[in-house]
Scaffold this active site. Structure first.
Site, PDB file in Angstrom:
ATOM      1  N   ARG A   1      32.521  17.925 -33.703  1.00 12.38           N
ATOM      2  CA  ARG A   1      31.783  16.942 -32.920  1.00 12.38           C
ATOM      3  C   ARG A   1      32.333  15.542 -33.110  1.00 12.38           C
ATOM      4  NH1 ARG A   1      25.561  15.559 -34.142  1.00 12.38           N
ATOM      5  NH2 ARG A   1      26.517  13.977 -35.443  1.00 12.38           N
TER       6      ARG A   1
ATOM      7  N   CYS B   1      30.917  11.544 -32.231  1.00 12.57           N
ATOM      8  CA  CYS B   1      29.762  10.759 -31.811  1.00 12.57           C
ATOM      9  C   CYS B   1      30.207   9.312 -31.703  1.00 12.57           C
ATOM     10  CB  CYS B   1      28.629  10.895 -32.822  1.00 12.57           C
ATOM     11  SG  CYS B   1      27.126  10.030 -32.338  1.00 12.57           S
TER      12      CYS B   1
END
Length: 127
Positions: A101, A103
């Site tokens: 991920r 962000c």
């Protein structure tokens, strides 16, 4: 490649597909926390994150896979101070092993919301 669409998520805000299948991979466009039934988004970023992931899941299911098959995710936040609340909602929606991920904080999103998430998932989901 072919397009994935479902009536279980809000319509696209521009000229893009909800999702694209290419080979054994599903690419889901950025989704937000707008409820497809009401056209409204919850106030809190945690609830927006949960609804966003539900919208992502609907597209994945329309493609024949599930959130368990997500390989990568990109989370866009309008305020990095919401990071912990987003993580809590994200963790309760997804299971280990969590996707890779990224962000990032952005100045704003196309709609006046706090979070947007895009994912890439496997079609078979068993690797």
């Amino acid at each position: 490649m072919h397009e994935i669409t479902t009536d279980d998520v809000p319509e696209a805000l521009g000229p893009y597909s909800q999702g694209i299948v290419s080979g054994d991979t599903v690419h889901v466009s950025g989704k937000t926390g707008v409820d497809p039934d009401t056209g409204e988004a919850p106030e809190s970023v945690a609830e927006q994150t949960t609804q966003t992931l539900a919208n992502v899941a609907a597209i994945l299911e329309a493609a024949g896979t599930s959130p368990d098959a997500i390989v990568t995710a990109t989370v866009y936040l309008t305020d990095m101070d919401d990071y912990d609340a987003v993580n809590e909602a994200y963790e309760s929606f997804l299971s280990e092993p969590y996707p890779a991920r990224t962000c990032v904080e952005v100045s704003r999103l196309p709609a006046p919301l706090d979070v947007e998430i895009t994912v890439t998932a496997e079609l078979d989901g068993d690797d």
